[in-house]
Motif scaffolding. Structure first.
Motif, PDB file in Angstrom:
ATOM      1  N   ILE A   1      14.524  34.003 -43.645  1.00 59.02           N
ATOM      2  CA  ILE A   1      15.650  34.940 -43.497  1.00 59.02           C
ATOM      3  C   ILE A   1      15.478  35.786 -42.238  1.00 59.02           C
ATOM      4  CG2 ILE A   1      16.778  36.976 -44.492  1.00 59.02           C
ATOM      5  CD1 ILE A   1      16.301  35.730 -47.236  1.00 59.02           C
ATOM      6  N   MET A   2      14.246  36.285 -42.067  1.00 59.59           N
ATOM      7  CA  MET A   2      13.975  37.108 -40.876  1.00 59.59           C
ATOM      8  C   MET A   2      14.246  36.317 -39.597  1.00 59.59           C
ATOM      9  SD  MET A   2      12.848  40.150 -41.565  1.00 59.59           S
ATOM     10  CE  MET A   2      11.559  40.786 -40.527  1.00 59.59           C
ATOM     11  N   LEU A   3      13.733  35.089 -39.559  1.00 56.64           N
ATOM     12  CA  LEU A   3      13.873  34.273 -38.355  1.00 56.64           C
ATOM     13  C   LEU A   3      15.340  34.022 -38.044  1.00 56.64           C
ATOM     14  CD1 LEU A   3      12.592  32.459 -36.141  1.00 56.64           C
ATOM     15  CD2 LEU A   3      12.836  30.568 -37.744  1.00 56.64           C
ATOM     16  N   VAL A   4      16.064  33.576 -39.075  1.00 52.57           N
ATOM     17  CA  VAL A   4      17.458  33.203 -38.838  1.00 52.57           C
ATOM     18  C   VAL A   4      18.299  34.419 -38.473  1.00 52.57           C
ATOM     19  CG1 VAL A   4      19.515  32.176 -39.850  1.00 52.57           C
ATOM     20  CG2 VAL A   4      17.281  31.165 -40.280  1.00 52.57           C
ATOM     21  N   SER A   5      18.055  35.532 -39.145  1.00 56.84           N
ATOM     22  CA  SER A   5      18.867  36.703 -38.792  1.00 56.84           C
ATOM     23  C   SER A   5      18.496  37.197 -37.398  1.00 56.84           C
ATOM     24  CB  SER A   5      18.724  37.814 -39.833  1.00 56.84           C
ATOM     25  OG  SER A   5      17.369  38.102 -40.051  1.00 56.84           O
ATOM     26  N   GLY A   6      17.240  37.033 -37.011  1.00 57.28           N
ATOM     27  CA  GLY A   6      16.836  37.375 -35.644  1.00 57.28           C
ATOM     28  C   GLY A   6      17.583  36.547 -34.626  1.00 57.28           C
ATOM     29  N   VAL A   7      17.618  35.252 -34.887  1.00 60.34           N
ATOM     30  CA  VAL A   7      18.328  34.355 -33.970  1.00 60.34           C
ATOM     31  C   VAL A   7      19.796  34.733 -33.904  1.00 60.34           C
ATOM     32  CG1 VAL A   7      19.090  31.971 -33.647  1.00 60.34           C
ATOM     33  CG2 VAL A   7      16.716  32.451 -34.229  1.00 60.34           C
ATOM     34  N   GLN A   8      20.363  35.078 -35.068  1.00 56.75           N
ATOM     35  CA  GLN A   8      21.786  35.454 -35.102  1.00 56.75           C
ATOM     36  C   GLN A   8      22.056  36.688 -34.252  1.00 56.75           C
ATOM     37  OE1 GLN A   8      23.007  35.883 -39.142  1.00 56.75           O
ATOM     38  NE2 GLN A   8      23.619  33.744 -39.288  1.00 56.75           N
ATOM     39  N   LEU A   9      21.208  37.691 -34.425  1.00 59.88           N
ATOM     40  CA  LEU A   9      21.405  38.920 -33.649  1.00 59.88           C
ATOM     41  C   LEU A   9      21.258  38.650 -32.159  1.00 59.88           C
ATOM     42  CD1 LEU A   9      19.686  41.721 -35.716  1.00 59.88           C
ATOM     43  CD2 LEU A   9      22.105  41.433 -35.215  1.00 59.88           C
ATOM     44  N   PHE A  10      20.268  37.823 -31.821  1.00 60.48           N
ATOM     45  CA  PHE A  10      20.035  37.473 -30.420  1.00 60.48           C
ATOM     46  C   PHE A  10      21.284  36.824 -29.817  1.00 60.48           C
ATOM     47  CE2 PHE A  10      18.330  34.305 -27.323  1.00 60.48           C
ATOM     48  CZ  PHE A  10      17.890  35.215 -26.386  1.00 60.48           C
ATOM     49  N   CYS A  11      21.842  35.870 -30.564  1.00 57.22           N
ATOM     50  CA  CYS A  11      23.037  35.168 -30.061  1.00 57.22           C
ATOM     51  C   CYS A  11      24.222  36.124 -29.972  1.00 57.22           C
ATOM     52  CB  CYS A  11      23.378  33.998 -30.959  1.00 57.22           C
ATOM     53  SG  CYS A  11      22.135  32.714 -30.869  1.00 57.22           S
ATOM     54  N   LEU A  12      24.308  36.999 -30.951  1.00 60.54           N
ATOM     55  CA  LEU A  12      25.382  37.990 -30.936  1.00 60.54           C
ATOM     56  C   LEU A  12      25.250  38.867 -29.691  1.00 60.54           C
ATOM     57  CD1 LEU A  12      27.556  38.404 -33.024  1.00 60.54           C
ATOM     58  CD2 LEU A  12      26.289  40.356 -33.895  1.00 60.54           C
ATOM     59  N   GLY A  13      23.995  39.205 -29.365  1.00 56.39           N
ATOM     60  CA  GLY A  13      23.727  40.001 -28.165  1.00 56.39           C
ATOM     61  C   GLY A  13      24.201  39.290 -26.914  1.00 56.39           C
ATOM     62  N   ILE A  14      23.946  37.985 -26.839  1.00 53.39           N
ATOM     63  CA  ILE A  14      24.390  37.205 -25.674  1.00 53.39           C
ATOM     64  C   ILE A  14      25.906  37.273 -25.564  1.00 53.39           C
ATOM     65  CG2 ILE A  14      24.576  34.880 -24.719  1.00 53.39           C
ATOM     66  CD1 ILE A  14      21.829  34.284 -25.866  1.00 53.39           C
ATOM     67  N   VAL A  15      26.576  37.028 -26.695  1.00 53.97           N
ATOM     68  CA  VAL A  15      28.041  37.096 -26.689  1.00 53.97           C
ATOM     69  C   VAL A  15      28.485  38.491 -26.258  1.00 53.97           C
ATOM     70  CG1 VAL A  15      30.125  36.895 -28.083  1.00 53.97           C
ATOM     71  CG2 VAL A  15      28.222  35.346 -28.476  1.00 53.97           C
ATOM     72  N   GLY A  16      27.773  39.507 -26.758  1.00 55.28           N
ATOM     73  CA  GLY A  16      28.090  40.894 -26.416  1.00 55.28           C
ATOM     74  C   GLY A  16      27.997  41.154 -24.923  1.00 55.28           C
ATOM     75  N   GLN A  17      26.974  40.560 -24.279  1.00 52.59           N
ATOM     76  CA  GLN A  17      26.818  40.725 -22.833  1.00 52.59           C
ATOM     77  C   GLN A  17      28.074  40.270 -22.101  1.00 52.59           C
ATOM     78  OE1 GLN A  17      24.524  41.798 -20.538  1.00 52.59           O
ATOM     79  NE2 GLN A  17      23.682  42.859 -22.301  1.00 52.59           N
ATOM     80  N   TYR A  18      28.536  39.092 -22.469  1.00 56.89           N
ATOM     81  CA  TYR A  18      29.723  38.555 -21.803  1.00 56.89           C
ATOM     82  C   TYR A  18      30.956  39.374 -22.150  1.00 56.89           C
ATOM     83  CZ  TYR A  18      27.094  34.674 -20.070  1.00 56.89           C
ATOM     84  OH  TYR A  18      26.175  33.929 -19.384  1.00 56.89           O
ATOM     85  N   LEU A  19      31.024  39.803 -23.405  1.00 53.15           N
ATOM     86  CA  LEU A  19      32.166  40.608 -23.833  1.00 53.15           C
ATOM     87  C   LEU A  19      32.231  41.910 -23.041  1.00 53.15           C
ATOM     88  CD1 LEU A  19      34.483  40.770 -25.849  1.00 53.15           C
ATOM     89  CD2 LEU A  19      32.976  42.074 -27.339  1.00 53.15           C
ATOM     90  N   SER A  20      31.078  42.545 -22.852  1.00 52.74           N
ATOM     91  CA  SER A  20      31.070  43.828 -22.146  1.00 52.74           C
ATOM     92  C   SER A  20      31.475  43.639 -20.684  1.00 52.74           C
ATOM     93  CB  SER A  20      29.693  44.492 -22.244  1.00 52.74           C
ATOM     94  OG  SER A  20      28.763  43.781 -21.482  1.00 52.74           O
ATOM     95  N   LYS A  21      31.036  42.517 -20.094  1.00 49.20           N
ATOM     96  CA  LYS A  21      31.440  42.237 -18.713  1.00 49.20           C
ATOM     97  C   LYS A  21      32.948  42.014 -18.656  1.00 49.20           C
ATOM     98  CE  LYS A  21      27.362  42.360 -17.021  1.00 49.20           C
ATOM     99  NZ  LYS A  21      26.963  43.669 -16.585  1.00 49.20           N
ATOM    100  N   THR A  22      33.451  41.264 -19.624  1.00 51.85           N
ATOM    101  CA  THR A  22      34.894  40.995 -19.673  1.00 51.85           C
ATOM    102  C   THR A  22      35.654  42.298 -19.827  1.00 51.85           C
ATOM    103  OG1 THR A  22      34.295  39.004 -20.861  1.00 51.85           O
ATOM    104  CG2 THR A  22      36.633  39.520 -20.761  1.00 51.85           C
ATOM    105  N   TYR A  23      35.138  43.159 -20.683  1.00 50.39           N
ATOM    106  CA  TYR A  23      35.750  44.462 -20.939  1.00 50.39           C
ATOM    107  C   TYR A  23      35.884  45.264 -19.641  1.00 50.39           C
ATOM    108  CZ  TYR A  23      36.107  49.150 -22.998  1.00 50.39           C
ATOM    109  OH  TYR A  23      36.496  50.409 -23.330  1.00 50.39           O
ATOM    110  N   MET A  24      34.778  45.338 -18.886  1.00 54.64           N
ATOM    111  CA  MET A  24      34.802  46.076 -17.623  1.00 54.64           C
ATOM    112  C   MET A  24      35.775  45.433 -16.633  1.00 54.64           C
ATOM    113  SD  MET A  24      32.991  48.530 -18.245  1.00 54.64           S
ATOM    114  CE  MET A  24      32.978  49.383 -16.683  1.00 54.64           C
ATOM    115  N   GLU A  25      35.806  44.116 -16.648  1.00 58.16           N
ATOM    116  CA  GLU A  25      36.658  43.374 -15.728  1.00 58.16           C
ATOM    117  C   GLU A  25      38.138  43.626 -16.045  1.00 58.16           C
ATOM    118  OE1 GLU A  25      35.928  42.090 -12.598  1.00 58.16           O
ATOM    119  OE2 GLU A  25      34.120  41.418 -13.595  1.00 58.16           O
TER     120      GLU A  25
END
Ligand code: UDP
Ligand code: MG
Length: 309
Positions: A272-296
């Protein structure tokens, strides 16, 4: 006469303004011989020292000196953009104020433009005088970047680049807010000649780049010129799905053969820990792009001018 625009981003560079001017015009013979008019465009990136006064003094002595002063610090990328916008020249060159980009290289650069190249770029071949940790991470960054991005980003490339009006206009057409200049120059293409030189240490003052500022800048570069992390996140999701199916099959078969002894709580928690970690990590990646899009999407201006002459 042709006009050469020299763009000099300055952030707290009061000690270097005059040195740069003197060093630049040392080779006046070259400009006379090639019939080149010069305009020096100092772009003050919200300096808090006497940079602006220093440029004003020079301007009074020599009409070829100009200034664009920002309302605050917008970053070197914004300064380069502002300089290219102000440049009226047939050619433009971007140079650091700290004389780390040797003006003595200009005649050679110009000769390649005369030969027909659209752009002459420079890279330093050594990182002498730089902390080893920084060099190491820089090298890693370029290696990674060139694996995951289709735009070529040259290791050790400096912003010191002489270009024709065609290239200037192409770069100006890229009005994005997140400006990763090294990537932008690669992206616009054109015939580029690369020149190499040994790293020169800063004359006066200190570098404006801390390790963390550079780190943030590298992340900016990745999100600006590659969507590979998003693909990676999706792949990782797919991989975990496959893994889960295999595990389900194994557990069903095992239960049918050996019955269902209640055990495996610690392993469950780990999974559970591993999978939720991976999920948060991927969410973070998506967030990075989202924040750039937001600024753009906000379409904020890349810089604001306080003073201009
Ligand atoms: N610079 C800028 N805005 C900033 C940081 C730097 O205009 O926010 C300018 C700085 O004045 C210099 C050039 O960018 O002319 C390169 O900066 P620096 O020499 O500090 O970087 P380094 O050569 O160490 O990479
Ligand atoms: Mg420097």
């Amino acid at each position: 006469m042709k006009l050469l625009s020299v763009i000099i981003p300055c952030y707290n560079e009061e000690e270097n303004i005059r040195d740069f001017y003197e060093e630049f015009f040392r080779n006046q013979a070259f400009f006379t011989e090639k019939e080149l008019d010069v305009e020096l465009l100092y772009i003050d990136d919200g300096s808090r020292d006497g940079t602006v006064d220093e440029v004003r003094r020079l301007h009074e002595e020599d009409g070829r000196v100009h200034l664009v002063s920002f309302s605050r610090n917008f970053g070197k990328e914004a300064a380069i953009y502002a300089g290219l916008q102000k440049a009226a020249g047939d050619f433009a060159v971007v140079m650091d104020a700290d004389l780390q980009d040797p003006p003595s290289l200009l005649p050679q650069m110009y000769s390649y433009i005369e030969e027909g190249y659209d752009s002459v770029a420079t890279r330093r071949v050594s990182r002498k005088g730089e902390p080893p940790v920084r060099s190491f991470f820089a090298r890693m960054f370029y290696r990674l970047m060139n694996k995951i991005s289709r735009t070529e980003i040259v290791d050790g490339a400096r912003d010191y680049r002489l270009m024709t009006r065609k290239v200037v206009d192409a770069v100006l057409a890229m009005t994005e807010y997140n400006r990763f200049t090294k990537g932008i120059f690669g992206w616009v293409g054109f015939q580029t000649k690369w020149l190499e030189f040994e790293n020169i240490e800063r004359k006066k003052g200190e570098t404006k780049w801390s390790f963390w500022k550079l780190f943030a800048y590298s992340l900016e570069g990745i999100t600006a010129f590659s969507t590979m992390p998003l693909t990676l996140a999706a792949l990782m999701g797919a991989l975990f799905c496959v893994l889960a199916f295999v595990m389900i099959a194994v557990i069903i078969v095992k239960t049918l053969i050996f019955g269902d002894p209640t055990s495996g709580w610690p392993s469950l928690v780990c999974i559970i820990m591993l999978v939720s970690g991976v999920q948060l990590f991927c969410l973070g990646i998506v967030g990075q792009y989202l924040s750039k899009t937001y600024m753009e999407v906000k379409k904020r201006p890349i810089y604001l001018v306080k003073e201009d002459f």
